[in-house]
Design a protein around this motif. Structure first.
Motif, PDB file in Angstrom:
ATOM      1  N   VAL A 205      -1.420  -0.913   5.814  1.00 35.79           N
ATOM      2  CA  VAL A 205      -0.853   0.420   6.081  1.00 35.79           C
ATOM      3  C   VAL A 205      -1.818   1.226   6.963  1.00 35.79           C
ATOM      4  O   VAL A 205      -1.394   1.907   7.912  1.00 35.79           O
TER       5      VAL A 205
ATOM      6  N   TYR B  40      10.520   0.005   0.069  1.00 35.65           N
ATOM      7  CA  TYR B  40      11.152   1.303  -0.201  1.00 35.65           C
ATOM      8  C   TYR B  40      10.391   2.192  -1.183  1.00 35.65           C
ATOM      9  O   TYR B  40      10.814   3.318  -1.430  1.00 35.65           O
TER      10      TYR B  40
ATOM     11  N   ALA C 101       9.098   2.523   7.302  1.00 37.74           N
ATOM     12  CA  ALA C 101       8.556   1.709   6.198  1.00 37.74           C
ATOM     13  C   ALA C 101       9.062   0.272   6.285  1.00 37.74           C
ATOM     14  O   ALA C 101       8.316  -0.671   6.009  1.00 37.74           O
TER      15      ALA C 101
ATOM     16  N   MET D  25       2.319   5.026   0.455  1.00 36.43           N
ATOM     17  CA  MET D  25       1.065   4.811   1.188  1.00 36.43           C
ATOM     18  C   MET D  25       1.071   5.572   2.513  1.00 36.43           C
ATOM     19  O   MET D  25       0.085   6.240   2.872  1.00 36.43           O
ATOM     20  N   LEU D  26       2.183   5.452   3.252  1.00 39.10           N
ATOM     21  CA  LEU D  26       2.247   6.117   4.570  1.00 39.10           C
ATOM     22  C   LEU D  26       2.122   7.632   4.425  1.00 39.10           C
ATOM     23  O   LEU D  26       1.351   8.278   5.133  1.00 39.10           O
TER      24      LEU D  26
ATOM     25  N   PHE E 117       6.406   1.340  -2.289  1.00 42.96           N
ATOM     26  CA  PHE E 117       4.964   1.243  -2.057  1.00 42.96           C
ATOM     27  C   PHE E 117       4.573   1.748  -0.648  1.00 42.96           C
ATOM     28  O   PHE E 117       3.719   2.638  -0.519  1.00 42.96           O
ATOM     29  N   THR E 118       5.205   1.195   0.375  1.00 46.97           N
ATOM     30  CA  THR E 118       4.823   1.568   1.755  1.00 46.97           C
ATOM     31  C   THR E 118       5.093   3.048   2.053  1.00 46.97           C
ATOM     32  O   THR E 118       4.212   3.718   2.625  1.00 46.97           O
ATOM     33  N   PRO E 119       6.260   3.610   1.691  1.00 48.47           N
ATOM     34  CA  PRO E 119       6.451   5.050   1.939  1.00 48.47           C
ATOM     35  C   PRO E 119       5.406   5.921   1.231  1.00 48.47           C
ATOM     36  O   PRO E 119       4.928   6.905   1.802  1.00 48.47           O
TER      37      PRO E 119
END
Lengths: 78, 479
Positions: free
Chosen positions: A40, B287, A56, B293-294, B289-291
């Motif tokens: 990330v 949908y 994402a 983190m970002l 973890f990444t959002p």
């Protein structure tokens, strides 16, 4: 600086490894420090350097360096 | 509809024949829709029991259809919250049991329908999907019979590619490959999983229910063996089911994503979740973890915060993933255990290079004993956490863990780690020698082997089912 050189420099900075030589087929398995956290951070640095924004889904679905290069090109990253 | 039943086999055969009888894309799409509607109807008691699912699907479609070209963040957030809220209500999560619907209805497949609707909403909002699906494609995507019960969770672009592709005649090789995959699935589901289930039932009955008190050492031993048998049962049951649906997909020339990749070869808990129920893990990664983190890293870009952000994101993601598996309080405990496992694993990965230096840690990671112990510990932790899935009531779970005590649990995890590491070492050694020779023989007699395997599995399923006197059920559809 070409796109690949720019990308290579970002990889070296994020993973703190000046010996990294990017190949399109390179994956997270090839760089020990390339885990979900650093991925990330890598994508945010790429986003900043090339002036593009990733969703994402795009961040999660990338499988290798070649995919990332193609995505940057598709988004018109400079 | 039980997967190990004549009903299911006839249904599958009729669907495949009808599908393959035409070269029209539209007719094939109708065949899929009708087959899926029939398949789902077998899980419904009557028309009324199907209404909640129909309303849930209708709400999802309206929210997708009403999205503008550039929907506001508020709309997307409200749409996702509305779907999750409806899901929690229909699944009767423990904090909503007092306000349930006044009739019996089915929630089979609802979790996976939710996954697909949320991904449609979010991907459309992010323009990862260019065009909204029509009503037929939406229903086929959310309710396709091969993936309805428990996935795999296919992405919309991947589904669309298969759903709309021009038909080509199926080859003999494709049929044999698909049949072989289905036979493997039945072998796992109806034989291996059934045997593990038989062992699990026979061991657990000795320390639960009316069996009477047992001594502490016997309790620890019985619990450890039961927990290991349940893990074997769950894995072979679930991965067998996946083999069957992926094989049926092959007969329909409809490629489905893989959901398992040798999960027990994982050297860490985090790697395990990249190999077990992979499409669900990928969904949560994309949908949730990444959002997280970002969003957090954009606000706190300093790399010194990365570890804390990552640990928080792991904790939330694994907690939600655990809770998602059921609607009772036990699943909150399961979620906490999953979150603990993920965070402990990540902390270890962060701490070890600091303690040993990068070269020292890399060298440690290559040592055979370290690798086998990591694999063993991963298996042991997952196995103990799965206790939540076979003790549905919180009192039951706390009662069992109370009787075992901390020392019993530690002993159990140590025994599972060491036994698994030793067994795995033997399999690794055998596996390193055998594949070359076996692959050569397998390639030479591929077709004969595929046909023999199918015939052998049919006979074995009948034989084992008769001995166990029980038709095996697919366990994961309950989650």
């Amino acid at each position: 600086m070409s796109q690949q050189e720019k990308l290579q420099q970002i990889f070296r900075d994020v993973f703190d490894d000046p010996s990294i030589e990017l190949e399109p087929s390179m994956t997270a398995d090839d760089i020990a420090e390339w885990d979900s956290l650093s991925h990330v951070r890598l994508m945010l640095e790429v986003s900043k350097a090339f002036g593009v924004r990733f969703s994402a889904s795009e961040v999660s679905s990338l499988t290798n360096v070649g995919d990332l290069e193609a995505l940057i090109a598709a988004k018109g990253g400079a | 509809m039980n997967f190990v039943s004549l009903h299911f086999l006839v249904f599958t055969l009729a669907t495949v024949l009808a599908y393959q009888a035409t070269r029209s894309v539209t007719v094939r799409q109708w065949v899929l829709l009708i087959a899926s509607a029939y398949f789902i109807s077998t899980y419904m008691l009557d028309f009324k029991s199907a209404l909640p699912l129909a309303v849930f699907l209708g709400l999802g479609y309206l929210l997708v259809a009403a999205m503008g070209a550039t929907p506001s963040r508020a709309y997307v957030a409200a749409a996702v919250c509305l779907m999750i809220g409806s899901f929690l209500y229909l699944k009767q999560f423990f904090f909503l049991t007092a306000v349930g619907l006044p009739f019996i209805y089915s929630t089979v497949g609802l979790s996976y329908v939710l996954f697909r609707i949320i991904s449609l909403i979010v991907d459309l909002a992010n323009r990862d999907i260019e065009k909204k699906p029509g009503p037929g494609a939406y229903l086929a995507y959310t309710c396709g019979f091969t993936t309805f019960l428990s996935g795999p969770v296919q992405t919309w672009p991947s589904f669309k590619g298969e759903y709309e592709k021009q038909p080509v005649p199926i080859t003999e090789g494709e049929v044999l490959h698909a049949m072989s995959r289905i036979a493997t699935g039945y072998f796992k589901l109806a034989i291996v999983a059934a045997v593990f289930d038989y062992l699990f039932q026979n061991f657990t009955v000795q320390f639960t229910g009316a069996a009477g008190p047992v001594s502490w050492p016997k309790l620890v031993a019985l619990y450890t063996v039961s927990a290991a048998a349940y893990t074997g049962y769950l894995y072979y049951n679930f991965s067998g089911y996946m083999d069957i649906v992926i094989g049926i997909g092959g007969l329909l020339q409809f490629k489905l994503p893989e959901n398992f990749n040798k999960p027990f070869s994982a050297k860490s808990f985090l790697e395990f979740w990249q190999r077990w129920h992979m499409t669900m893990s990928q969904w949560f990664k994309t949908y949730l973890f990444t959002p997280i983190m970002l969003a957090a890293m954009r606000r706190l870009p300093d790399p010194r915060h990365s570890a804390a952000i990552g640990l928080s994101a792991f904790f939330i993601t694994f907690l939600v993933m655990g809770i998602w598996h059921g609607s009772t309080v036990v699943f909150v405990v399961y979620g906490v255990l999953m979150a603990f496992g993920a965070c402990a694993n990540k902390l270890w990965q962060l701490a070890m290079p600091r303690a040993l230096g990068k070269p020292g840690y890399k060298s440690l990671q290559k040592r055979l004993v370290y690798i086998q112990l990591c694999k063993g510990l991963t298996f042991a932790f997952f196995t103990l956490a799965l206790t939540c899935l076979w003790t549905p009531e919180i009192g039951q779970l706390f009662g069992l863990t109370g009787r075992l005590g901390v020392s019993g649990l530690v002993l159990s995890i140590a025994a599972l780690t060491l036994v698994f590491a030793a067994v795995n070492l033997v399999f690794d050694r055998v596996g390193a020698i055998a594949p070359g020779r076996l692959a050569a023989v397998g390639a030479r007699y591929r077709d004969t082997l595929a046909v023999s395997r199918c015939a052998g599995v049919i006979l074995a399923v009948i034989f084992v089912s008769a001995i166990l006197n029980k038709a095996p059920e697919f366990v994961y559809k309950a989650f």
